[in-house]
Design a protein around this motif. Structure first.
Motif, short mmCIF file in Angstrom:
data_model
loop_
_atom_site.label_atom_id
_atom_site.label_comp_id
_atom_site.label_asym_id
_atom_site.label_seq_id
_atom_site.Cartn_x
_atom_site.Cartn_y
_atom_site.Cartn_z
N ASP A 47 -70.10 -79.00 7.94
CA ASP A 47 -68.72 -79.57 8.18
C ASP A 47 -67.14 -78.59 8.23
OD1 ASP A 47 -68.70 -79.55 5.31
OD2 ASP A 47 -68.44 -82.45 5.18
N ASN A 48 -67.27 -77.44 7.41
CA ASN A 48 -66.21 -76.83 7.41
C ASN A 48 -65.04 -77.22 8.59
OD1 ASN A 48 -65.77 -75.92 4.82
ND2 ASN A 48 -66.79 -73.37 5.20
N LYS A 49 -64.34 -77.31 8.20
CA LYS A 49 -63.51 -77.38 9.57
C LYS A 49 -63.08 -75.97 9.73
CE LYS A 49 -61.72 -81.75 7.70
NZ LYS A 49 -60.67 -82.95 6.75
N LEU A 62 -53.55 -71.72 -6.08
CA LEU A 62 -52.92 -70.56 -5.34
C LEU A 62 -52.43 -70.93 -4.29
CD1 LEU A 62 -51.88 -68.57 -5.89
CD2 LEU A 62 -53.00 -66.86 -4.93
N ASN A 63 -50.87 -71.04 -3.54
CA ASN A 63 -50.40 -71.80 -2.47
C ASN A 63 -51.18 -73.22 -2.10
OD1 ASN A 63 -48.73 -70.21 -2.89
ND2 ASN A 63 -49.95 -68.74 -0.92
N ARG A 64 -52.00 -72.78 -0.41
CA ARG A 64 -53.21 -73.71 -0.07
C ARG A 64 -54.43 -73.90 -0.52
NH1 ARG A 64 -54.11 -74.20 5.15
NH2 ARG A 64 -53.97 -72.34 4.75
N MET A 65 -55.20 -72.64 -1.23
CA MET A 65 -56.23 -71.86 -2.34
C MET A 65 -56.72 -72.42 -3.75
SD MET A 65 -57.40 -68.64 -1.44
CE MET A 65 -57.55 -68.50 0.40
N LYS A 66 -57.69 -72.91 -3.72
CA LYS A 66 -58.30 -73.37 -5.11
C LYS A 66 -59.17 -72.59 -5.01
CE LYS A 66 -59.70 -77.78 -7.32
NZ LYS A 66 -60.23 -79.38 -7.71
N VAL A 67 -59.45 -72.24 -6.17
CA VAL A 67 -60.69 -71.32 -7.05
C VAL A 67 -61.23 -71.89 -8.51
CG1 VAL A 67 -61.26 -68.84 -7.60
CG2 VAL A 67 -58.97 -69.38 -6.11
N VAL A 68 -62.60 -72.24 -8.25
CA VAL A 68 -62.99 -72.36 -9.13
C VAL A 68 -64.18 -72.05 -9.78
CG1 VAL A 68 -64.42 -74.38 -10.58
CG2 VAL A 68 -62.35 -75.30 -8.64
N VAL A 115 -64.46 -71.46 -3.57
CA VAL A 115 -63.26 -71.48 -2.73
C VAL A 115 -62.95 -72.53 -2.17
CG1 VAL A 115 -61.49 -69.90 -1.59
CG2 VAL A 115 -63.22 -68.95 -3.73
N THR A 116 -61.65 -73.41 -2.24
CA THR A 116 -61.06 -74.06 -1.33
C THR A 116 -59.98 -73.70 -0.69
OG1 THR A 116 -62.66 -75.92 -1.98
CG2 THR A 116 -60.99 -76.27 -0.14
N ILE A 117 -59.68 -73.80 0.86
CA ILE A 117 -59.08 -73.61 1.52
C ILE A 117 -57.98 -74.82 2.57
CG2 ILE A 117 -57.31 -71.82 3.09
CD1 ILE A 117 -59.58 -69.69 2.87
N ASP A 118 -57.13 -75.58 1.45
CA ASP A 118 -56.34 -76.05 2.73
C ASP A 118 -57.35 -77.54 2.43
OD1 ASP A 118 -54.18 -77.93 2.98
OD2 ASP A 118 -54.46 -77.05 5.41
N VAL A 134 -63.70 -79.66 -15.32
CA VAL A 134 -64.17 -78.78 -16.40
C VAL A 134 -65.87 -78.69 -15.91
CG1 VAL A 134 -65.27 -79.58 -18.84
CG2 VAL A 134 -62.42 -80.06 -18.43
N GLN A 135 -65.88 -79.92 -15.23
CA GLN A 135 -67.64 -80.00 -14.57
C GLN A 135 -67.32 -79.82 -13.30
OE1 GLN A 135 -70.35 -79.76 -16.56
NE2 GLN A 135 -69.33 -80.32 -18.74
N PRO A 136 -67.19 -78.75 -12.83
CA PRO A 136 -66.80 -78.17 -11.47
C PRO A 136 -68.27 -78.32 -10.48
CG PRO A 136 -66.87 -76.21 -12.51
CD PRO A 136 -66.74 -77.27 -13.53
N THR A 137 -68.14 -79.61 -9.28
CA THR A 137 -69.97 -78.89 -8.95
C THR A 137 -69.66 -79.30 -7.54
OG1 THR A 137 -68.85 -81.66 -8.02
CG2 THR A 137 -70.08 -81.64 -9.68
N PRO A 138 -70.67 -77.95 -7.23
CA PRO A 138 -70.37 -77.26 -6.20
C PRO A 138 -70.01 -78.50 -4.83
CG PRO A 138 -72.80 -77.41 -6.81
CD PRO A 138 -71.83 -77.66 -7.52
N ALA A 139 -68.72 -77.96 -3.73
CA ALA A 139 -69.37 -78.66 -2.97
C ALA A 139 -70.04 -78.45 -1.39
CB ALA A 139 -67.88 -78.23 -2.38
N PRO A 140 -69.53 -78.90 0.05
CA PRO A 140 -70.87 -79.60 0.20
C PRO A 140 -71.18 -77.97 1.25
CG PRO A 140 -70.46 -81.05 1.04
CD PRO A 140 -69.33 -80.73 -0.80
N THR A 141 -72.22 -77.64 1.46
CA THR A 141 -71.87 -76.30 2.01
C THR A 141 -72.19 -75.64 3.25
OG1 THR A 141 -73.09 -76.06 0.32
CG2 THR A 141 -71.72 -73.54 0.86
N LEU A 142 -72.00 -74.89 4.41
CA LEU A 142 -72.46 -74.67 5.17
C LEU A 142 -74.00 -73.24 5.40
CD1 LEU A 142 -69.78 -74.10 8.19
CD2 LEU A 142 -72.54 -73.01 8.49
#
Length: 945
Positions: A848-850, A800-806, A815-818, A672-680
């Motif tokens: 730190d994106n892989k 959606l599959n390995r992808m998460k979209v908030v 967008v987070t992939i795997d 409900v309260q999405p926080t941004p993930a660390p960004t590159l």
């Protein structure tokens, strides 16, 4: 002086005489003789009017009467309609006579008020429990008081009738109120009024007022009364209001210039739909109640598994079978390659076209159509075995893995009669089917004609997560079948649940739904707890084609009431009445399926209490009609004839079927309260930054900010490209992820140059076959043939599959992939006089994106941090900006110390990032020329430089 007398009968019976009333299509009465004699006397008729009966229908009945006015007014607020039918009539004959007032109302409507004024004496209705109303009526009759009673025992009636016997010269004013919730079908709300005065009326007028807070998409009024009236219907339509008025003059009503007959005879229909900002639905709060409307679109349909079960008994011979075959051929043609189906036809025997579900390929569809065409109806009706075989077929397909877990499985039964072979007890058939049906299967029942037991078809459908519909056996039956199928042919969602905070609401109507079909609407209503709550939130979870959804929306608690107070033609009590309407209908459906007498009794008590409180005439309540001026009414009754053959009155008070009420359990979803993930990095226009710490980003007129962790340094550069160019930001052959951005230009030139910004960002995972395209208007998720679209007007989590979209409403998309690659896209909305004058996006990615070692692109190449040295620092032309030499990748380039903006935390002003700026579109800092990063399509990979 002529004696004044009044004869009143509002359904049921009056004085000491017995009078009949229509219940479920049969004339019932306080009579001693058998029903057969009433059938033979011609006073028996079906519960559905035939076309011939409809032609004879008159709203006002009586000889030598003058109809002064006939007016119908509907006020529709947020899909809830309150309709008033008024008529003023004078007995202009020389004798006393009965005047009839008849109103056809929609089957799903509840009558909630009836008044009648006879020569200044007003009779007013009040709803009470049926037994109480009958007792009060009997007491009033025993004391000689003027009273009547309105009641109904059926949910399938359609006509309200009343008569009053009055002396010559008497003036009678009738007024009937009824309420209904409009149901959305195939993307349209339809409001139908029966306008059949039966004679010329000096003042004939129909007004329909519509108020929809989110806006009205369209309003149409089909020429259902005839082409001659098309120019007489006026529609006034603003953003959120509409007024439809039909007001023919006396001359315009005539069938011909000198005719005394009226050509106004039929249905007056208004169709409309509302604007929807997002797939989150529309939440409205008013009068201590709330209503959530949920009608998502822009989603790919789920695949279907359908078993068609078709009655081919002897009674289907002729037109019924011809129409069914015609409809089935069109329905089979509509199946897609992803659908599976089979056909079971039954009479006294049961036959399967295919023992197992088959894919709806063109070859199989053609074979099925040939099979349907060859059917010759004969024999009896074995519904029980046919339905059990259909369920077995779906169970077998599920067990063998033929059925996709995300698909929708259904049985569609088409029948015209009661069972005559095998198991014929209806309750046993219902139990047999319920016992073998799985939770993921649904049963839809279509009853053709009048001989079928429609109540049974309705019960067995509701008992198995479906619905029933009557198909009228006429020339239009094929179209009716195809229209019904259209309503269920495109399922978009499964297992939908709409939650509300448990501490904020109570008495919530059904909030869990098995399926959602395109063009329909799910509605949940409830009461608000009396708290200091300023906003109410709802949380919807559902499964779409290859995707799970979590969607959030909210409403201001005070906003709707403030809005209604300024609307002259709205219906202020809509939310309260709509909640009661939905609840009563759901309880009626639950009551019909109650397993025990005790359970049925408890449900009955709840229905009666609600119906009395909200003044609904239901199968369990009645409306007692009494005079407010008993002294004069009693005098008139005392002077009334002691013998009369007048006074037959009948009512049609339908109620809509629905599913059982379920308790709401609410838990705060973690998203409900999405926080941004660390960004590159971030890019807007073309600018990149990092989330919550130091990141890579692109924002504004493509300003790229690249953070170099080893040296704790930020390096910036612009890309001076053109509108329409697609720039590659990330291209990673190892993870098969590519991120590209398409540029848009500002509407005004600045220093003889059009600044560019990112208007579209594409995030594509080739491994998953999923592409997320983020634009300034919509967010699209594309997976194979499936294309799901969402607006910025909702907060949602999509898996959606390995992808998460908030999606965070009007702010950002993450967008987070795997779990290893994260991207945040920031939305920049601009005001009218903004110098940019174009909405644009910013992109932010963590360091730190892989990514794999092969990653490249304008941002990706810096996943492997290059060696950077800055020396020869000195004052520049601008005293506030130092200049220096940067050595990187074997190049020595001039750089300038300055500030760029990171808009993650402050979208308006941004926060300053101190960086070394590389001129000439990053020449020397990026590999090759920026033009090498221009790609032909949003999902293109950068193969080489």
């Amino acid at each position: 002086m002529k004696p004044a007398f009044l004869f009143l009968c509002v359904l049921l019976f009056c004085q000491s005489w017995a009078f009949e009333f229509v219940i479920d299509g049969e004339w019932e009465s306080e009579m001693s003789g058998p029903l057969d004699q009433y059938k033979e006397s011609g006073r028996y008729r079906r519960n559905i009017l035939t076309s011939e009966e409809e032609e004879d229908f008159e709203a006002i009945q009586g000889n030598d009467i003058t109809v002064k006015s006939y007016k119908v007014e509907s006020r529709i607020t947020s899909r809830f309609a309150h309709t008033i039918v008024k008529s003023s009539v004078v007995n202009s004959g020389s004798n006393a006579q009965s005047i009839g007032f008849n109103v056809q109302i929609p089957k799903q409507a509840f009558i909630n008020n009836f008044t009648m004024n006879v020569n200044g004496i007003t009779f007013v209705g009040s709803v009470k429990e049926k037994t109480v109303a009958r007792n009060l009526y009997a007491q009033a009759r025993a004391r000689g008081k003027a009273a009547g009673i309105v009641r109904t025992n059926s949910q399938a009636m359609e006509t309200f009738k009343t008569e009053v016997h009055v002396p010559p010269g008497s003036k009678v004013e009738f007024e009937l109120h009824y309420q209904e919730m409009l149901q959305r079908k195939l993307g349209i709300y339809q409001h139908t009024l029966h306008i059949q005065p039966g004679r010329l009326v000096p003042q004939l007028q129909v007004d329909v007022y519509i108020f929809e807070p989110k806006g009205i998409k369209f309003v149409t009024v089909p020429n259902t009364l005839g082409e001659q009236f098309s120019e007489l219907t006026k529609v006034t339509h603003t953003k959120d209001k509409a007024h439809v008025v039909f007001k023919p003059t006396l001359q315009q009503q005539r069938k011909c210039a000198n005719c005394t007959e009226s050509s106004v005879d039929g249905f007056f229909t208004v169709k409309y739909d509302v604007e929807r900002e997002s797939n989150a639905g529309e939440l409205q709060v008013s009068d201590g109640h709330f209503v959530q409307f949920f009608a998502p679109s822009n989603l790919s349909p789920l695949s279907k598994n359908i078993v068609f079960v078709i009655d081919v008994s002897g009674s289907m011979w002729g037109l019924k079978m011809k129409q069914t075959v015609e409809a089935m051929k069109a329905i089979l043609e509509d199946l897609s390659m992803d659908d599976y189906f089979s056909i079971i036809d039954f009479n006294h025997n049961v036959r399967c076209w295919s023992e197992d579900l088959v894919q709806a390929s063109s070859i199989q569809v053609d074979e099925a159509k040939k099979y349907i065409q060859s059917i010759k109806p004969n024999g009896g009706t074995n519904i029980n075995e046919a339905l059990l075989r259909a369920v077995q077929m779906l169970v077998r397909a599920s067990n063998h893995g033929v059925i996709d877990p995300r698909s929708v499985s259904m049985i569609i039964l088409v029948s015209d009669g009661d069972p005559t072979v095998g198991e014929i007890k209806l309750s046993t058939i219902q139990k047999n089917v319920k016992r073998v049906m799985r939770e993921e299967f649904s049963l839809f029942s279509l009853g053709i004609g009048f001989d079928v037991d429609f109540d049974f078809l309705e019960r067995i459908a509701m008992d198995n997560r479906g619905m029933a519909q009557r198909i009228y056996a006429n020339h239009d039956a094929s179209e009716q079948l195809k229209t019904f199928y259209s309503q269920v042919s495109s399922p978009l969602l499964r297992t939908i649940t709409i939650h509300f905070p448990e501490s904020a609401v109570s008495d919530v109507t059904q909030n869990r739904f098995d399926k959602f079909f395109s063009g329909s609407e799910l509605i949940v209503a409830g009461k608000l707890h009396p708290t200091d709550l300023t906003t109410l939130q709802s949380f919807t979870t559902a499964s779409a084609a290859n995707m799970d959804l979590n969607i959030q929306t909210e409403a201001d608690v005070q906003e709707m009431d403030s809005m209604l107070n300024t609307q002259q033609h709205s219906f202020p009590g809509f939310a309260r009445q709509m909640w009661a309407y939905i609840t009563v209908n759901q309880l009626l459906a639950e009551r019909s399926l109650a397993p025990t007498a005790n359970k049925k009794r408890k449900i009955t008590q709840r229905i009666v209490a609600l119906a009395v409180e909200h003044q609904f005439v239901t199968p369990l309540t009645a409306m007692l009609v009494e005079s407010q001026d008993q002294e004069n009414a009693e005098r008139l009754i005392a002077d009334s004839p002691k013998d009369s053959k007048h006074g037959c009155c009948s009512a049609t008070m339908p109620s809509s079927g629905s599913m059982s009420v379920q308790q709401v359990v609410f838990q705060n979803p973690p998203w409900v309260q999405p926080t941004p993930a660390p960004t590159l990095g971030e890019a807007t226009g073309t600018h990149q930054s990092i989330i919550p710490g130091r990141i890579n980003l692109v924002d504004n007129d493509p300003h790229f900010i690249i953070h170099l962790p080893k040296t704790n340094m930020d390096v910036c550069f612009n890309i001076d490209s053109k509108p329409g160019h697609i720039l590659n930001l990330i291209s990673d052959p190892g993870t098969e992820v590519t991120i590209n951005g398409k540029l848009v230009g500002s509407k005004k030139m600045k220093n003889n140059k059009i600044n560019t910004y990112f208007g579209t960002i594409s995030i594509y995972s080739k491994t998953d076959g999923v592409q997320v395209i983020v634009g300034t208007q919509r967010i699209n998720l594309m997976e194979g043939k499936n294309n799901h679209s969402f607006s910025w007007g909702e907060t949602a989590e999509l898996l959606l599959n390995r992808m998460k979209v908030v999606i965070v409403k009007e702010q950002q998309v993450s967008v987070t992939i795997d779990g290893g690659i994260s991207v945040m896209v920031l939305l920049h909305r601009v005001w009218k006089k903004h110098p940019v004058q174009v909405d644009f996006l910013g992109i932010y990615m963590p360091n730190d994106n892989k990514f794999s070692p092969q990653v490249h692109g304008l941002i990706g190449q810096f996943a492997q941090e290059p060696e950077v040295k800055v020396f020869a620092m000195h004052k520049g032309k601008d005293p506030k900006k130092k200049e220096a030499i940067m050595e990187v990748k074997g190049n020595k380039i001039a750089v300038t110390r300055g500030w760029q903006k990171d808009y993650r935390r402050d979208k308006k002003r941004g926060s300053d990032v101190y960086c070394w700026f590389v001129h000439n579109s990053g020449k020397g800092f990026i590999d090759g020329s920026y033009s090498s990063y221009i790609l032909p399509q949003l999902d293109s990979f950068l193969h080489s430089l």
